[in-house]
Design a protein around this motif. Structure first.
Motif, PDB file in Angstrom:
ATOM      1  N   GLU A   1       0.818  -1.216   0.000  1.00 15.84           N
ATOM      2  CA  GLU A   1       0.000   0.000   0.000  1.00 15.84           C
ATOM      3  C   GLU A   1       0.846   1.257   0.000  1.00 15.84           C
ATOM      4  OE1 GLU A   1      -2.771   1.757   3.336  1.00 15.84           O
ATOM      5  OE2 GLU A   1      -3.904   0.262   2.174  1.00 15.84           O
ATOM      6  N   SER A   2       1.937   1.250   0.736  1.00 14.43           N
ATOM      7  CA  SER A   2       2.813   2.416   0.784  1.00 14.43           C
ATOM      8  C   SER A   2       3.457   2.675  -0.575  1.00 14.43           C
ATOM      9  CB  SER A   2       3.893   2.222   1.853  1.00 14.43           C
ATOM     10  OG  SER A   2       4.818   3.284   1.835  1.00 14.43           O
ATOM     11  N   GLN A   3       3.894   1.615  -1.231  1.00 13.17           N
ATOM     12  CA  GLN A   3       4.517   1.757  -2.551  1.00 13.17           C
ATOM     13  C   GLN A   3       3.496   2.196  -3.596  1.00 13.17           C
ATOM     14  OE1 GLN A   3       6.024  -2.277  -2.482  1.00 13.17           O
ATOM     15  NE2 GLN A   3       8.145  -1.568  -2.368  1.00 13.17           N
ATOM     16  N   LEU A   4       2.284   1.663  -3.497  1.00 10.94           N
ATOM     17  CA  LEU A   4       1.232   2.072  -4.427  1.00 10.94           C
ATOM     18  C   LEU A   4       0.893   3.543  -4.228  1.00 10.94           C
ATOM     19  CD1 LEU A   4      -0.953   1.613  -6.526  1.00 10.94           C
ATOM     20  CD2 LEU A   4      -2.420   0.691  -4.714  1.00 10.94           C
ATOM     21  N   GLU A   5       0.781   3.962  -2.994  1.00 11.67           N
ATOM     22  CA  GLU A   5       0.481   5.371  -2.703  1.00 11.67           C
ATOM     23  C   GLU A   5       1.570   6.270  -3.281  1.00 11.67           C
ATOM     24  OE1 GLU A   5      -1.157   6.666   1.235  1.00 11.67           O
ATOM     25  OE2 GLU A   5       0.797   7.654   1.363  1.00 11.67           O
ATOM     26  N   GLN A   6       2.814   5.870  -3.136  1.00 11.09           N
ATOM     27  CA  GLN A   6       3.922   6.645  -3.687  1.00 11.09           C
ATOM     28  C   GLN A   6       3.830   6.706  -5.216  1.00 11.09           C
ATOM     29  OE1 GLN A   6       7.769   5.089  -2.651  1.00 11.09           O
ATOM     30  NE2 GLN A   6       8.896   6.784  -3.575  1.00 11.09           N
ATOM     31  N   HIS A   7       3.490   5.582  -5.822  1.00 10.44           N
ATOM     32  CA  HIS A   7       3.340   5.540  -7.284  1.00 10.44           C
ATOM     33  C   HIS A   7       2.235   6.494  -7.746  1.00 10.44           C
ATOM     34  CE1 HIS A   7       2.820   3.918 -11.360  1.00 10.44           C
ATOM     35  NE2 HIS A   7       1.528   3.833 -11.087  1.00 10.44           N
ATOM     36  N   LEU A   8       1.089   6.434  -7.092  1.00  8.23           N
ATOM     37  CA  LEU A   8      -0.035   7.285  -7.483  1.00  8.23           C
ATOM     38  C   LEU A   8       0.305   8.762  -7.314  1.00  8.23           C
ATOM     39  CD1 LEU A   8      -2.969   5.248  -5.872  1.00  8.23           C
ATOM     40  CD2 LEU A   8      -2.294   5.283  -8.281  1.00  8.23           C
ATOM     41  N   ASN A   9       0.924   9.099  -6.214  1.00 13.30           N
ATOM     42  CA  ASN A   9       1.237  10.504  -5.935  1.00 13.30           C
ATOM     43  C   ASN A   9       2.352  11.042  -6.825  1.00 13.30           C
ATOM     44  OD1 ASN A   9      -0.744  10.924  -4.017  1.00 13.30           O
ATOM     45  ND2 ASN A   9       0.538  10.210  -2.334  1.00 13.30           N
ATOM     46  N   GLN A  10       3.077  10.144  -7.454  1.00 13.72           N
ATOM     47  CA  GLN A  10       4.086  10.578  -8.420  1.00 13.72           C
ATOM     48  C   GLN A  10       3.429  11.268  -9.614  1.00 13.72           C
ATOM     49  OE1 GLN A  10       6.558   7.342  -9.797  1.00 13.72           O
ATOM     50  NE2 GLN A  10       7.532   8.558 -11.401  1.00 13.72           N
ATOM     51  N   TYR A  11       2.172  10.884  -9.895  1.00 17.46           N
ATOM     52  CA  TYR A  11       1.463  11.420 -11.056  1.00 17.46           C
ATOM     53  C   TYR A  11       0.247  12.276 -10.688  1.00 17.46           C
ATOM     54  CZ  TYR A  11       4.266   7.888 -13.452  1.00 17.46           C
ATOM     55  OH  TYR A  11       5.309   7.141 -13.923  1.00 17.46           O
ATOM     56  N   ARG A  12      -0.219  12.198  -9.450  1.00 22.51           N
ATOM     57  CA  ARG A  12      -1.400  12.944  -9.025  1.00 22.51           C
ATOM     58  C   ARG A  12      -1.119  14.446  -8.973  1.00 22.51           C
ATOM     59  NH1 ARG A  12      -6.660  11.603  -8.116  1.00 22.51           N
ATOM     60  NH2 ARG A  12      -6.658  12.853  -6.198  1.00 22.51           N
ATOM     61  N   THR A  13      -2.076  15.225  -9.438  1.00 24.80           N
ATOM     62  CA  THR A  13      -1.956  16.671  -9.266  1.00 24.80           C
ATOM     63  C   THR A  13      -2.273  17.051  -7.829  1.00 24.80           C
ATOM     64  OG1 THR A  13      -4.246  16.921 -10.025  1.00 24.80           O
ATOM     65  CG2 THR A  13      -2.519  17.166 -11.671  1.00 24.80           C
ATOM     66  N   THR A  14      -3.133  16.257  -7.166  1.00 29.50           N
ATOM     67  CA  THR A  14      -3.440  16.435  -5.750  1.00 29.50           C
ATOM     68  C   THR A  14      -3.101  15.143  -5.016  1.00 29.50           C
ATOM     69  OG1 THR A  14      -5.301  17.895  -6.313  1.00 29.50           O
ATOM     70  CG2 THR A  14      -5.223  17.003  -4.072  1.00 29.50           C
ATOM     71  N   PRO A  15      -2.070  15.140  -4.181  1.00 26.10           N
ATOM     72  CA  PRO A  15      -1.663  13.908  -3.485  1.00 26.10           C
ATOM     73  C   PRO A  15      -2.787  13.341  -2.626  1.00 26.10           C
ATOM     74  CG  PRO A  15       0.034  15.593  -3.312  1.00 26.10           C
ATOM     75  CD  PRO A  15      -1.172  16.270  -3.881  1.00 26.10           C
ATOM     76  N   ILE A  16      -2.776  12.018  -2.475  1.00 24.82           N
ATOM     77  CA  ILE A  16      -3.799  11.353  -1.673  1.00 24.82           C
ATOM     78  C   ILE A  16      -3.149  10.470  -0.621  1.00 24.82           C
ATOM     79  CG2 ILE A  16      -5.506  11.298  -3.524  1.00 24.82           C
ATOM     80  CD1 ILE A  16      -4.754   8.277  -3.822  1.00 24.82           C
ATOM     81  N   LYS A  17      -3.943  10.123   0.374  1.00 19.96           N
ATOM     82  CA  LYS A  17      -3.562   9.142   1.378  1.00 19.96           C
ATOM     83  C   LYS A  17      -4.496   7.958   1.222  1.00 19.96           C
ATOM     84  CE  LYS A  17      -1.621   7.519   5.179  1.00 19.96           C
ATOM     85  NZ  LYS A  17      -0.210   7.078   5.199  1.00 19.96           N
ATOM     86  N   LEU A  18      -3.948   6.782   1.005  1.00 22.82           N
ATOM     87  CA  LEU A  18      -4.783   5.604   0.819  1.00 22.82           C
ATOM     88  C   LEU A  18      -5.380   5.155   2.145  1.00 22.82           C
ATOM     89  CD1 LEU A  18      -2.802   3.439  -1.781  1.00 22.82           C
ATOM     90  CD2 LEU A  18      -4.714   5.011  -2.156  1.00 22.82           C
TER      91      LEU A  18
END
Length: 266
Positions: free
Chosen positions: A234-251
């Motif tokens: 989950e931590s790695q996925l969150e990092q992956h998503l936030n690499q491209y997100r315009t607005t960072p998220i917390k899973l």
């Protein structure tokens, strides 16, 4: 056969169909060693112009969706699509460098998928193709390369994923569904693949079909569930998503969803 037996058989068949159309088991990445070979000294490009011309004519953008106008494929363009696939099947991809091979396999996969829909149109979902108890056509033989018969699953899970080991591949191959990352309007090439992969990842992750945040709940595309091994914990996925997100998220409070309806321009 008695009415009771017939009724039991009917119930059994309905149950099997329900299971096959609701439970999607994603294949593991299992290398087909034959396709690892390459000729890095060969700088010649593979010509994908026919595929690009078809993308130019039949893709349309509607909000965050890139849709395909399957309905209006002309007979001439059906022939052009067949010609492109024939041309690709005559090539030996192992004679090219790895970067050229990557573009070749992605374009081939996407063109084969479009052909499946065009050849069987009209239909509501790609999952309606395949055998009676199959969930889609991904295990059907669709092309022969170097004398070897391949399925779409072979291309994605035995060639692309294990050889390149890049989770952005999931944003490049298109399954003709609304829940899928968009079919890119540009054919992949050795020179633009990295750019297109990043662009496709950014588009998908910032769309509701990729990541949807509501209050304290996050709904992710089922891709992140099916292919969790490619995206990590989950931590790695969150990092992956936030690499491209315009607005960072917390899973947190994560759920998964996927829309198998056809990505059709109407």
């Amino acid at each position: 056969m008695t009415a009771r037996v017939l009724s039991s058989v009917r119930v059994f068949l309905i149950a099997l169909i329900a299971i096959s159309t609701t439970a999607f088991a994603a294949p593991k990445a299992e290398l087909w060693p034959y396709w690892q070979q390459s000729n890095e000294a060969n700088t010649l490009p593979i010509n994908h112009q026919i595929w690009q011309d078809l993308l130019n004519r039949y893709l349309s953008q509607q909000d965050s969706q890139t849709l395909v106008n399957y309905r209006n494929f002309s007979d001439d363009d059906k022939w052009q699509l067949d010609r492109y696939l024939r041309d690709m099947s005559k090539l030996n991809p192992l004679e090219y460098r790895k970067a050229e091979q990557f573009a070749y396999w992605v374009n081939l996969y996407n063109a084969l998928t479009v052909k499946l829909i065009v050849d069987n149109y009209p239909l509501k979902s790609i999952t309606k193709l395949g055998g009676v108890f199959s969930f889609g056509p991904w295990n059907d033989d669709v092309v022969t390369i170097n004398g070897k018969t391949l399925t779409l699953n072979d291309i994605e899970h035995r060639i692309l994923r294990p050889i390149w080991q890049d989770n952005r591949i999931h944003y490049a191959v298109n399954c003709a569904s609304l829940g899928c990352p968009n079919l890119q309007p540009h054919a992949f090439t050795a020179s633009n693949s990295d750019h297109l992969l990043n662009l496709a990842a950014k588009q998908f992750i910032n769309s509701a079909k990729g990541v949807e945040v509501q209050a304290n709940e996050v709904t992710l595309s089922s891709i992140y569930d099916w292919y969790a091994s490619d995206f990590g914990n989950e931590s790695q996925l969150e990092q992956h998503l936030n690499q491209y997100r315009t607005t960072p998220i917390k899973l947190q409070n994560v759920d998964y969803d996927y829309d198998w309806a056809l990505n059709e321009a109407k």
